[in-house]
Enzyme design. Structure first.
Site, short mmCIF file in Angstrom:
data_model
loop_
_atom_site.label_atom_id
_atom_site.label_comp_id
_atom_site.label_asym_id
_atom_site.label_seq_id
_atom_site.Cartn_x
_atom_site.Cartn_y
_atom_site.Cartn_z
N TYR A 182 -4.44 8.60 0.69
CA TYR A 182 -4.35 7.97 2.01
C TYR A 182 -5.77 7.77 2.53
CZ TYR A 182 -2.68 7.11 6.76
OH TYR A 182 -2.41 6.53 7.97
N GLY A 184 -7.68 8.32 5.00
CA GLY A 184 -8.46 9.35 5.65
C GLY A 184 -8.79 10.55 4.79
N LYS A 185 -8.29 10.60 3.56
CA LYS A 185 -8.56 11.75 2.69
C LYS A 185 -10.01 11.72 2.20
CE LYS A 185 -4.47 13.28 3.23
NZ LYS A 185 -3.43 13.44 2.24
N ASN A 186 -10.48 12.86 1.70
CA ASN A 186 -11.85 12.94 1.19
C ASN A 186 -12.12 11.88 0.12
OD1 ASN A 186 -11.72 15.19 2.81
ND2 ASN A 186 -12.85 16.51 1.39
#
Length: 368
Positions: A182, A184-186
């Site tokens: 997704y 916004g993940k790292n």
């Protein structure tokens, strides 16, 4: 204004690489799976220290297929935690199985191994620890309990790209590990994406078929499968971003260290703890306070965005009322849900921005 996350800044920092990767896929017309996805699978498997990686369309799909590959189905039970994003429980429900919750540890907010054994029944088919906020669960103790009962451990590593436990990467300690990409993940896609990593040849082959309509080869449908394929553009983008991930992790860890040091004398702000032997990758920097409303007001007054991960634990969500849990069943999870607030953290933050956030937090906290 200080955003909670700045994806525009990330794109600007690698724009030329991303644009070239996307245009390459458009020129190749390999829009679904294809060479870029296959290359990303190889590279991500190597990064995690796993034999196989199977790219899918979401982290939820990754969990669903990993559970199916482990033989989970209707009438089974799968043990996990209530303090997680709802997708963990939803993926279990997709198989026809029932989520069974155990509480989390008060320090890491990951699965409490001491509560695990009491939750095991003859119907238990798998255990799904969640590596929350970027720090891995206590995998040795969880694995020991699982081994005594012959149960597979499937890691929900959707927030833990690059996290480590005693030198081993997230996703490589269970029978399989599941990641979300997704945005916004790292390690985030420019859209949706997910992946399963595993060292089990049989599970890998089954997941590859399940993600693509159960096909062993084109139009030969061996299993009742799904349309869970990753598209080529996301594979190409993730290949670019994977090359930057370790540097981004280092920057996140540096910002987290500044937060931790500068909030050390804020007595009513409880900071996250990094456990010895585990590399925390700080997908989220979540503090806890008894007066969250006051802290939120102060941050808003200073133009600082924040998050809550997660304000309602899964066992108290209306969608899962049928599981029969209620308030008070998992007190550590419920306390974390009441008290937690996530501060901005992303690689492109400046030191001045971190200092501004700290100043606002300290202004609403008791210091001394």
């Amino acid at each position: 204004m200080i955003p909670f996350l700045d994806l525009k800044a990330q794109y600007a920092s690698i724009k030329e690489e991303i644009d070239a990767a996307v245009l390459g896929v458009l020129a190749s017309a390999q829009y679904v799976l294809g060479d870029e996805v296959a290359a990303f699978e190889r590279e991500f498997a190597e990064y995690c220290g796993a034999k196989h990686a199977i790219a899918v369309n979401t982290g939820t799909s990754a969990l669903h297929l990993a559970l199916l590959a482990a033989g989970v189905g209707p009438g089974d039970e799968v043990i996990t935690v209530p303090f997680t994003f709802v997708a963990t429980a939803s993926a279990i429900c997709y198989t026809g199985a029932r989520p069974v919750f155990v509480d989390v540890e008060p320090v890491t907010l990951t699965m409490d191994p001491t509560a695990l054994e009491a939750a095991i029944t003859p119907k238990t088919k798998a255990i799904v620890p969640v590596h929350l906020y970027g720090q891995m669960a206590e995998m040795d103790e969880i694995a020991a309990v699982a081994a005594r009962y012959g149960l597979p451990v499937i890691e929900d590593a959707c927030q833990a790209h690059g996290a480590e436990y005693k030198g081993r990467r997230a996703g490589s300690l269970g029978v399989s590990g599941c990641f979300s990409f997704y945005p916004g993940k790292n390690l985030g896609a420019c859209g949706e994406g997910g992946i399963v990593v595993t060292g089990n040849d049989e599970h890998a082959a089954r997941i590859r078929m399940l993600r693509d309509w159960g096909q062993e080869q084109r139009y030969h449908h061996v299993l009742k499968g799904f349309n869970y394929r990753m598209d080529g553009i996301q594979g190409a983008i993730l290949r670019v971003k994977l090359r930057h991930l370790e540097n981004w992790i280092a920057m996140r860890r540096a910002h987290a260290a500044r937060y931790t040091a500068m909030l050390a004398d804020s007595r009513d702000i409880r900071r996250p703890s990094e456990i010895a032997g585990r590399r925390h990758v700080y997908h989220v920097y979540a503090v806890r306070t008894d007066d969250r409303a006051a802290l939120q007001d102060r941050l808003q007054a200073n133009g600082i965005q924040f998050g809550q991960h997660y304000p309602i634990p899964v066992h108290l969500q209306a969608a899962h009322a049928d599981l029969g849990y209620g308030p008070g069943d998992f007190p550590v999870s419920e306390a974390a849900a009441r008290e937690g607030l996530s501060l901005p953290i992303y690689p492109e933050m400046t030191v001045r921005q971190v200092e501004s956030v700290v100043a606002a937090v300290r202004a609403s906290a008791y210091v001394g």
